[in-house]
Design an enzyme around this catalytic site. Structure first.
Site, PDB file in Angstrom:
ATOM      1  N   ARG A  74      30.474 -11.281  62.091  1.00 13.54           N
ATOM      2  CA  ARG A  74      30.478 -12.681  61.645  1.00 13.54           C
ATOM      3  C   ARG A  74      31.874 -13.022  61.157  1.00 13.54           C
ATOM      4  NH1 ARG A  74      30.789 -11.382  56.103  1.00 13.54           N
ATOM      5  NH2 ARG A  74      29.590  -9.540  55.595  1.00 13.54           N
ATOM      6  N   LYS A  76      24.215   0.978  59.721  1.00 15.31           N
ATOM      7  CA  LYS A  76      25.435   1.769  59.606  1.00 15.31           C
ATOM      8  C   LYS A  76      25.326   3.105  60.347  1.00 15.31           C
ATOM      9  CE  LYS A  76      26.465  -0.041  54.963  1.00 15.31           C
ATOM     10  NZ  LYS A  76      27.275  -1.232  55.170  1.00 15.31           N
ATOM     11  N   HIS A  84      31.558  -2.519  44.271  1.00 12.85           N
ATOM     12  CA  HIS A  84      31.789  -2.374  45.712  1.00 12.85           C
ATOM     13  C   HIS A  84      31.861  -3.723  46.413  1.00 12.85           C
ATOM     14  CE1 HIS A  84      31.331   1.920  45.494  1.00 12.85           C
ATOM     15  NE2 HIS A  84      30.149   1.794  44.929  1.00 12.85           N
ATOM     16  N   GLU A 106      28.249  10.483  53.348  1.00 18.04           N
ATOM     17  CA  GLU A 106      29.608  10.719  53.849  1.00 18.04           C
ATOM     18  C   GLU A 106      30.550  11.109  52.735  1.00 18.04           C
ATOM     19  OE1 GLU A 106      30.286   6.942  55.851  1.00 18.04           O
ATOM     20  OE2 GLU A 106      31.371   6.160  54.127  1.00 18.04           O
TER      21      GLU A 106
END
Ligand code: ADP
Ligand code: ADP
Ligand code: MG
Length: 670
Positions: free
Chosen positions: A296, A116, A235, A200
């Site tokens: 994907r 990430k 999540h 973040e």
């Protein structure tokens, strides 16, 4: 186009890929583990190769075995599905070395989007909007905290290598940062072998909106619109829909173009998904930020297929074989609305703990079978993608998804109504699932009114958990009706021949005892002279009438009328009605006479899995509810809590040990 492909996956996605391959006239090769020897995906393919033991690392992750299987069966290409090897750069490279085509993006694109932090650095350069945050390589905890303070709370700490909702910690205030960072890093190193994190801003009223992109080998790119996947637990996505409610066409286009820019920046080829977090500000404005790209096919791709009338696996196969994209951007249209529900083996009322077991009953709504559906007509109203059949087992080795239910309607309202109906017709007996929970979510005010954000489930908690769709009275009436009907079938209908009935003044009474939602309940059935039945249960009394209908048992009790389908499994009756499903346990009064129940301080594994850690040692005093051990099963971590106050006598396993379901983990004296 290829003549034969190998599908390096299992379950629903392996069946899904095989269905399209078959429609296009391609031969398919399945691979399977010990646990999957008789799985649906194996019989669905033309050939199959056994590749090893049940645990993924012994089979579906053994890429040298998989490549060998492709070579020996003469497959030209490998479709990795999702999960397992789908985002494994080394595997994509190994395919190329072996002269096989990997049906997915180039290894370089997988690598570029794999972490990430690094992908964010790339996206920054490509001009894709990012969530304010720190995604550099400096991992000094003091510096990271400083960054978090600068960004402003709440913040999210994310494992750079994370996935599947793991390795994330939301932090509300500065004081909590250090502990959250340490625990996030621990989970990251355990789960991904890499503890690099990024920090973040936690978006306000966040929505997860992702864009389906496609690229070909000739430099063409398109976006196939968006999917809203805001409804999540842990999540992880539970319900997905397309298009995203309330998204303006300008914002759709901006997001689509940003996603194409992201794909172009890494020379992407094939199907990919660019995930954005969308912040909904108090003034009604919406801003989108890049989160990650999944290189994907995505679990929720069917909703995109439903609104575009396209078959994304067909596109993957065409692109991988060198053909250009079948359509250009201006030829793509959105038709109607689609919703997908992930049906999982889990118990929503017990913190979504995954469950295992056999699908003794697996009734599905009437669907347009995917193999036959002409997706181009976008006529699919209800579709089920699954990799299991009645009698199959949901094992602890793989993830807990049983099936995906996808509905399409001309409007969102139509799709919602269809989803509720389709869920009502999905009847599973043998293990706990989230089917009923999904119905509550679909009917909750937030979802029904498209008031979406990732906190929908906690916000609607009051109407989602521990609900009672069918009350005691109706559940008992259904169980009694089922009992009487089956007795009639086996031993005649004469109440006087029953061992447990009794007679007073020519009226026969028959007592019943139940366990309903953990509470004991008594019921009494009275047979009148004329054969009429009178039932007293749960504070209600009235005539009971029932008959076997086409849809189930038509029951009339105390001015209520219900059609119920009842499946009896041992002492438990599973009652399914249009309003919802419930279970009621009939206690056999004769068998249980004189029996006493004792509850000890036993601490057992709720499912097979691996012990990760113990947080207590022998001699420790523990309080009821205190966490004692952490185990990993079905790709999730579960905390085992003390069932009662007591003293730890002995730990019976060590971290790293594999345990079977019901194994005693530690001894506690109470
Ligand atoms: P989506 O395709 O919508 O992103 P998920 O995020 O639930 O769906 O993940 C897709 C698949 O990827 C899952 O079925 C799972 O097998 C696999 N996966 C992704 N991340 C992980 C992880 N950290 N651990 C295990 N499996 C993962
Ligand atoms: P994974 O690889 O596990 O899928 P993601 O980065 O895609 O990780 O994030 C998973 C989920 O976490 C998102 O769908 C969203 O619900 C939540 N999330 C991620 N980033 C943010 C953020 N900055 N603000 C709010 N929620 C976020
Ligand atoms: Mg994600």
């Amino acid at each position: 186009m290829f003549k034969k492909i190998l599908i390096a996956n299992r379950g629903e996605i392996a069946c899904r890929v095989a269905a399209t391959a078959r429609r296009l006239g391609l031969k398919t090769v399945a691979v399977y583990s010990d646990a999957d020897a008789s799985a649906k995906h194996v019989s669905f393919c033309d050939e199959s190769v056994h590749i090893g033991g049940s645990a993924p690392r012994d089979s579906y992750l053994r890429w040298e075995k998989i490549i060998e299987a492709a070579k020996t069966t003469g497959a030209e290409a490998i479709h990795p599905g999702y999960g397992f090897l789908s985002e494994n750069e080394e595997f994509a490279k190994a395919c190329a070395v072996a002269g096989l085509i990997f049906i997915g993006p180039p290894a370089s694109a997988i690598k570029a989007m794999g972490l990430k932090s690094e992908s964010k650095q790339l996206m920054e350069k490509a001009g894709v909007p990012l969530v304010p945050g720190y995604h550099g390589s400096d991992q000094n905890p003091v510096m990271l905290k400083h960054e978090a303070d600068r960004i402003g709370y709440p913040v999210l700490i994310k494992a750079s290598a994370g996935g599947g909702g793991k390795g994330m910690r939301a932090v509300e205030k500065s004081e909590d940062f250090d502990a959250a960072l340490a625990s996030c890093k621990r989970e990251a190193i355990n789960s991904f072998g890499n503890d690099t994190v990024l920090v973040e801003k936690y978006a306000q009223r966040p929505r997860h909106i992702e864009i389906q992109v496609f690229g070909d080998m000739h430099g063409n790119y398109v976006y196939l619109f968006e999917r809203d996947c805001s409804v999540q637990r842990r999540h992880q996505k539970v319900l997905e829909e397309a298009p995203a409610p309330g998204l303006s066409s300008e914002m759709r286009q901006q997001m689509g173009l940003a996603a194409v820019a992201a794909a172009r920046a890494v020379n992407y080829v094939g199907a990919g998904t660019v995930e954005f977090i969308v912040e909904q500000r108090a003034d009604g404005s919406m801003n989108f930020f890049f989160m990650e790209m999944n290189t994907r096919l995505q679990v929720e791709h069917p909703v995109t297929e439903a609104i575009t009338g396209l078959d994304l696996v067909e596109w993957q196969l065409r692109v991988a074989s060198g053909e250009p994209l079948p359509l250009a951007q201006d030829q793509l249209r959105i038709n109607g609305h689609a919703i997908e529900a992930r049906i999982c083996a889990e118990n929503p009322d017990n913190n979504f703990l995954p469950t295992t077991g056999t699908l003794h009953v697996y009734d599905k709504p009437v669907c347009t079978a995917f193999e036959r559906a002409e997706l181009r007509n976008a006529g699919i109203a209800v579709r089920i993608d699954d990799g299991v059949g009645q009698g199959d087992t949901i094992s602890p080795f793989y993830d807990s998804m049983v099936a995906k239910l996808i509905v399409h309607g001309q409007t969102r309202e139509e799709a919602l109504a269809r989803m509720d109906e389709a869920l009502a017709q999905t009847r599973i007996v043998g293990l706990a699932t989230n089917v009923q929970f999904l119905r509550y979510v679909v009917r909750s005010p937030s979802f029904a009114q498209a008031n979406l954000d990732t906190a929908l489930i906690p916000r609607e908690e009051a109407v989602l958990f521990n609900q009672e769709p069918v009350g005691l009275a109706m559940a008992a009436a259904a169980a009694i009706a089922q009992t009487l009907l089956s007795e009639k079938a086996t031993e005649g209908s004469d109440p006087f021949s029953r061992r447990d009935g009794w007679q007073t003044h020519g009226v026969t009474q028959r007592p019943f005892e139940f366990d309903f939602r953990g509470e004991p309940a008594k019921a009494a059935l009275t047979y009148g002279h004329d054969g009429a039945l009178q039932l007293t249960v749960g504070g209600m009394s009235g005539p009971l009438a029932f008959s076997k209908g086409v849809q189930g048992i038509d029951i009339q009790f105390a001015s209520q009328r219900v059609t119920a389908t009842v499946y009896t499994q041992g002492e438990v009756d599973h009652v399914f009605t249009a309003r919802g499903a419930t279970q009621i346990t009939a206690i056999d009064l004769l068998a249980h006479a004189g029996e006493s129940h004792t509850e000890g301080g036993r601490l057992t594994a709720p499912m097979p899995g691996k012990i990760l850690s113990f947080s207590v040692k022998a001699g420790d005093l523990v309080k009821k509810g205190q966490p004692l051990a952490v185990m990993e099963a079905m790709k999730m971590e579960h905390t085992i809590a003390a069932p009662a106050d007591g003293v730890v006598e002995e730990l019976l396993y060590a971290p790293g040990d594999q345990v079977t379901e019901g194994a005693e983990l530690l001894k506690i004296s109470v």
